[in-house]
Every structure is written in C-alpha cells, then in structure tokens.
Design an enzyme around this catalytic site. Structure first.
Site, short mmCIF file in Angstrom:
data_model
loop_
_atom_site.label_atom_id
_atom_site.label_comp_id
_atom_site.label_asym_id
_atom_site.label_seq_id
_atom_site.Cartn_x
_atom_site.Cartn_y
_atom_site.Cartn_z
N HIS A 72 0.80 -1.40 0.08
CA HIS A 72 0.04 0.13 0.35
C HIS A 72 1.50 1.20 -0.04
O HIS A 72 1.55 1.45 1.22
CB HIS A 72 -0.74 0.27 1.21
CG HIS A 72 -2.16 -1.19 1.23
ND1 HIS A 72 -2.90 -0.82 1.71
CD2 HIS A 72 -2.78 -1.92 0.09
CE1 HIS A 72 -3.62 -1.78 1.68
NE2 HIS A 72 -3.89 -2.00 0.25
N TYR A 201 -9.36 5.11 7.59
CA TYR A 201 -9.61 5.16 9.00
C TYR A 201 -10.87 6.96 9.10
O TYR A 201 -10.41 7.21 8.28
CB TYR A 201 -8.06 6.12 9.56
CG TYR A 201 -6.66 4.93 9.68
CD1 TYR A 201 -6.40 4.28 8.51
CD2 TYR A 201 -6.82 4.79 10.72
CE1 TYR A 201 -5.08 4.14 9.05
CE2 TYR A 201 -5.50 3.63 11.10
CZ TYR A 201 -5.06 3.06 10.06
OH TYR A 201 -3.89 2.15 9.95
N PRO A 293 -4.03 0.04 18.82
CA PRO A 293 -3.46 -0.67 17.44
C PRO A 293 -3.75 0.57 16.10
O PRO A 293 -3.13 0.59 14.61
CB PRO A 293 -4.75 -2.22 17.35
CG PRO A 293 -5.72 -1.85 18.33
CD PRO A 293 -5.26 -0.58 19.61
N LYS A 297 1.37 -0.56 14.92
CA LYS A 297 2.92 -0.31 15.48
C LYS A 297 2.72 -1.45 16.58
O LYS A 297 4.23 -1.83 16.30
CB LYS A 297 2.66 0.65 16.45
CG LYS A 297 2.95 2.54 15.20
CD LYS A 297 3.93 2.22 14.58
CE LYS A 297 3.86 3.32 13.58
NZ LYS A 297 3.98 2.61 12.20
N TYR A 385 3.85 6.74 10.11
CA TYR A 385 2.60 5.62 9.59
C TYR A 385 3.91 4.23 8.97
O TYR A 385 3.69 3.24 9.33
CB TYR A 385 1.49 5.50 8.74
CG TYR A 385 0.83 4.76 8.37
CD1 TYR A 385 -0.14 5.29 9.88
CD2 TYR A 385 0.71 4.62 7.73
CE1 TYR A 385 -1.39 4.08 9.35
CE2 TYR A 385 0.22 2.99 7.22
CZ TYR A 385 -1.51 2.61 8.13
OH TYR A 385 -2.17 1.84 8.34
C1 LIG Z 1 -6.84 -8.28 19.57
C2 LIG Z 1 -5.45 -8.03 19.27
C3 LIG Z 1 -5.42 -6.64 17.86
C4 LIG Z 1 -4.50 -6.30 17.53
N1 LIG Z 1 -3.73 -5.99 16.44
C5 LIG Z 1 -3.01 -5.23 16.07
C6 LIG Z 1 -2.77 -4.52 14.33
O1 LIG Z 1 -3.82 -4.37 14.40
N2 LIG Z 1 -1.61 -3.88 14.93
C7 LIG Z 1 -0.27 -4.36 14.79
O2 LIG Z 1 0.72 -3.60 14.61
N3 LIG Z 1 -0.71 -4.42 16.09
C8 LIG Z 1 -1.80 -5.51 16.66
N4 LIG Z 1 -1.62 -6.06 17.43
C9 LIG Z 1 -0.11 -6.77 18.19
C10 LIG Z 1 0.10 -7.07 17.85
O3 LIG Z 1 -0.43 -7.97 18.16
C11 LIG Z 1 1.22 -7.56 18.87
O4 LIG Z 1 1.91 -6.49 19.18
C12 LIG Z 1 2.53 -8.55 18.59
O5 LIG Z 1 1.52 -9.71 18.85
C13 LIG Z 1 2.91 -8.72 19.70
O6 LIG Z 1 3.93 -9.93 20.15
P1 LIG Z 1 4.93 -10.59 20.74
O7 LIG Z 1 5.62 -11.77 19.80
O8 LIG Z 1 5.68 -9.47 21.55
O9 LIG Z 1 3.80 -11.31 21.82
P2 LIG Z 1 2.51 -12.16 21.63
O10 LIG Z 1 2.00 -12.40 20.28
O11 LIG Z 1 1.47 -11.59 22.40
O12 LIG Z 1 3.58 -13.44 22.03
C14 LIG Z 1 3.87 -13.98 22.92
C15 LIG Z 1 3.65 -15.10 23.36
O13 LIG Z 1 4.57 -16.07 24.50
C16 LIG Z 1 4.11 -16.72 25.30
N5 LIG Z 1 3.88 -16.62 26.51
C17 LIG Z 1 3.20 -15.78 26.90
N6 LIG Z 1 3.44 -16.40 28.78
C18 LIG Z 1 4.43 -17.01 28.32
C19 LIG Z 1 4.90 -17.52 29.73
N7 LIG Z 1 4.46 -18.00 30.62
N8 LIG Z 1 5.36 -19.22 29.29
C20 LIG Z 1 5.60 -18.90 27.95
N9 LIG Z 1 4.71 -18.69 27.07
C21 LIG Z 1 4.29 -17.55 27.03
C22 LIG Z 1 2.24 -16.46 24.45
O14 LIG Z 1 1.19 -17.55 24.18
C23 LIG Z 1 2.62 -15.84 23.21
O15 LIG Z 1 2.11 -16.87 22.44
C24 LIG Z 1 -2.61 -6.61 18.12
C25 LIG Z 1 -2.70 -6.78 19.37
C26 LIG Z 1 -4.28 -7.89 20.04
C27 LIG Z 1 -4.74 -8.33 21.29
#
Ligand SMILES: Cc1cc2nc3c(=O)[nH]c(=O)nc-3n(C[C@H](O)[C@H](O)[C@H](O)COP(=O)(O)OP(=O)(O)OC[C@H]3O[C@@H](n4cnc5c(N)ncnc54)[C@H](O)[C@@H]3O)c2cc1C
Length: 392
Positions: A72, A201, A293, A297, A385
């Site tokens: 995009h 948006y 969200p 980011k 962005y």
């Molecule tokens: C509903 C929703 C919508 C979103 N929409 C957007 C969006 O549109 N755009 C955007 O940029 N971001 C969005 N986000 C944010 C984005 O999804 C997160 O920033 C991203 O997933 C971060 O990745 P991560 O690997 O740091 O954390 P996570 O994806 O949360 O992964 C963490 C992992 O650690 C595991 N874990 C947790 N505790 C333990 C433990 N005690 N022992 C072992 N494993 C564990 C979990 O099961 C998980 O698999 C959204 C988030 C949510 C919840």
C-alpha cells in the site's frame, strides 16, 4: 537441556528473534505455553512496515509475503462525509507498508524454524526464570507432567503483556507508564472483498471505524465500542449497519457484507515498562510495551526490538563486545516511545472521547482539516505510519 539463548514465547517477537539468532550462528530454544495451533489461531496485526519486511527478508522467510502481501502506498482518512488520501509513497520518498496478517507471518516463521530443526517446546507450563542476575540463568517449566530445566547464557522475554518474564523482575527495578483509553474496538473478520484498495480510518460522530483487509477476499473491519460492551450484543447485521453509518456515502455503498468468521472486542491501552534489561534477561515486544492498534505499530515494534536484540547478542558472541547489550534498552526505548507517541496521537485524533465534548470534536475536525491540507503535517503522519528508521 542447554542452549545459548532461551526465548520465552513463540509469538512474532520470539520466533523472529530465534530466526535472527540462528542466522548469526547462536543456538536458541523457544519455550511456549500454548500449542502451535492456538498461537496460529490468534487474529491480530496486519500492517507491516518496510523495516519489518526487511528483517523477514534477512532471515529468508518472506517468499510468500512478497507473493501474497498487498503493498500500500497510501491510507485514507474519512471525516465530514468525505475521504482524503495520505500519499505515503510520495511523502516519504517511496516508502510503503505491506498488508500481510500476523497469522501468516507467524506461520512462515514457524515453518522455517521447523525446517532448521531448532527446538520449540510448545505447551510448556508454569515457566519460571532463575538467576538472570548471575552468570548461569535457567528456565524451568513442566512438559507432559515432567519438570525440565533449560540452562542458558541469556533469556529473552518475548512472552507478551501477560507473560512471566516482566513479572519475574524484582519489584522496584521496573518503572511502568500506562494509559487506558475509555473505549474498545469491536473487530470482525469476514470473507468479503475490501471496501477500498487501501485502509480507511474514519472519524465519525458515532465513533471511530477502520476498514482494513488481510487479502483481496478477506476483510478486517473495526468499530469503536464501549469498554464494557459484549460481543454477544453485536449480531453480524448490527455490526455492518453501524460500520456503514460511520463511512462516507461512496464507501458505505461499496461495503460488501457477509457472515463473520471471527468477532472480538479488544481494549485500547498504551503501556511501557523501563528498562528492558535486567542482567542476562531482556524484554522485547508486548512483554515490554503495548500500543493502541490505531497506528498499526504493535507487531512492527516487536520486530524492531528483536532486530536490536539479535544484533546486540551477535556482537557479544562474534566480536566479544557488550556495547550492543549495554545499549539495547536505551536504543529500543527511544524508538518505542516515538511509536507510543504516534499511536496515542492517531488514537486521540480519530476516536470519540466521552470527556472532551463538543470542543474536543471541533479540535479534531480542525486538526484533520490541517492534516489533509498541509504537506508538512501529512508528511509527519506519513513518515511515522510507514515506520521510523531503526537507528544503531
Ligand atoms: C486483539 C489484538 C489486535 C491487534 N491488532 C494489531 C494491529 O492491527 N496492528 C499491530 O501492529 N498490532 C496489533 N496488535 C498487537 C500485536 O498483535 C502484538 O504487538 C504482537 O503480537 C506482539 O508480539 P509478541 O511476540 O511480542 O507478543 P505475543 O504475540 O503476545 O506473543 C507472546 C507469546 O508468549 C506466550 N507466552 C505468554 N506467557 C508465557 C509463559 N508464561 N510461558 C511461555 N510462553 C508464554 C504466548 O502464548 C504468546 O504465544 C493487536 C493485538 C491484539 C491483542
């Protein structure tokens, strides 16, 4: 069991860190509390910055992304019954974003990891972190009813907002900053074509709306809802009617509706924990910060964190230099706070805030008017962005 880096969490940050470390010749094991299927079932982010795509290119897991991702060059802002395009490509000297779902990024990283034979321990229960202040950190967990110990040299806490890593840091060593917004997002995933070829948006007197997509046949739409709202109160028809009301007449006419595949409500929060390093434990991704969200980011910040961390650890092992490790927290936090600012700003600009009343709405209208008529203001939005550069 022994490894160089124990990674807690197989979300995007843990999997990408594992791939970057593997590329640098650093052994790592991922400990994940859920099953692979559960991790893949979470519907989350969908907009990738060019820097995130670059990191996925670097570890060789972007073939499908480049084939199926939608590039995009702009986004549309809808207010006062009309849409205005922010030309990201022109305003940033050719930068773009790529629409490719977090589920797909995760699947690609999981498959590449499985092909390399690197260990990922799924359904590892009750992980606990030990001795990260000393020189022999350990991760203990239960797998199939047996307690296991993973000896390592560093621990990367990539376990999201509710994970155990941040909670393992002694009280007093961590400072947190938080803002909870007085509303949530109701999101619906459907097998329907996007309303427009770019994201819309919308700032509307009934509340914010976002029309986004995962592909040319799958859409992800959101409407601002009350914090205490319940998914059960929203039939598919109620959702589509509300979304249509919050769009301009052309977009409302173009909206194709269909049964929802997934429907959920997410609260909006800004959160940062400082610092990101405690001896041999590092925090990365949602374990360290949350953004609303609106600015897309969250996933991109997680990728940038592990980009910094992987390079710091590579320096430690290859060059016997701890400069990158010593600067990890400061370097990552600078970028994190800039993304926090942008996400907070876009959230504040686009949503209906109960407490600001008519004055707040007029301020938003004036700022949106300025944004779409000032090249300087539009450029500031565009460069944030598409993602600020990673500074080393
Ligand atoms: C509903 C929703 C919508 C979103 N929409 C957007 C969006 O549109 N755009 C955007 O940029 N971001 C969005 N986000 C944010 C984005 O999804 C997160 O920033 C991203 O997933 C971060 O990745 P991560 O690997 O740091 O954390 P996570 O994806 O949360 O992964 C963490 C992992 O650690 C595991 N874990 C947790 N505790 C333990 C433990 N005690 N022992 C072992 N494993 C564990 C979990 O099961 C998980 O698999 C959204 C988030 C949510 C919840």
């Amino acid at each position: 069991m022994r490894t160089q880096v124990a990674i807690i969490g197989a979300g995007p940050s843990g999997l990408l860190l594992g791939a970057l470390l593997h590329k640098a010749g650093i052994a790592n094991v991922i400990v994940e509390q859920r099953s692979a299927e559960y991790v893949l079932g979470r519907i989350r982010a969908g907009v990738l910055e060019q820097g995130t795509v670059g990191l996925l290119d670097q570890v060789g897991v972007s073939t499908r992304l480049h084939r199926e991702g939608l590039v995009h060059g702009g986004v549309e802002l809808c207010f006062g019954g009309a849409r205005h395009r922010i030309d990201l490509h022109a305003l940033t000297g050719g930068k773009t974003v790529t629409v490719y779902g977090q589920t797909e990024v995760t699947r690609d990283l999981m498959e590449a990891r499985a092909a390399t034979g690197l260990a990922t321990i799924y359904e590892a229960e009750g992980a606990s972190l030990h001795d990260f202040d000393g020189s022999h950190p350990q991760v203990r967990f239960n797998k199939d009813g047996v307690t296991q110990t993973l000896d390592c040299e560093f621990i990367a806490g990539c376990d999201g907002y509710h994970g155990v890593s941040r909670q393992s840091v002694p009280a007093g060593a961590l400072q947190t900053f938080e803002r909870i917004y007085p509303f949530g997002w109701l999101g619906v995933l459907s097998e329907t074509p996007p309303v427009s070829h770019e994201l819309i948006y919308s700032n509307h007197e009934r509340g914010f709306a976002l029309c986004s997509m995962r592909s040319m046949t799958r859409s992800r739409h959101y409407v601002q809802c009350a914090l205490d709202d319940k998914v059960e109160r929203w039939s598919d028809d109620t959702f589509w009617d509300e979304l249509r009301r919050r769009l301009d007449p052309v977009a409302a006419e173009a909206l194709v509706t269909g049964p929802s595949i997934e429907k959920s409500i997410a609260p909006l929060r800004s959160f940062v924990a400082e610092p990101l390093r405690f001896g041999r434990l590092f925090l990365a991704g949602d374990a360290a910060h949350i953004v609303p969200p609106t600015g897309a980011k969250g996933l991109n910040l997680a990728a940038a964190d592990v980009g910094y961390l992987a390079r710091a650890l590579a320096e430690h092992y290859a060059e016997k230099s701890d400069a990158g490790i010593d600067h990890y927290s400061q370097r990552a936090l600078r970028r994190i706070w800039r993304a926090e600012r942008f996400s907070w700003w876009l959230t504040s600009l686009m949503h209906k805030f109960p407490e600001t009343g008519a004055f707040g709405q007029r301020m938003q209208a004036a700022e949106l008017d300025y944004l779409v008529h000032s090249t300087a203001a539009a450029t500031a939005m565009a460069e944030n962005y598409v993602g600020l550069p990673m500074e080393w």
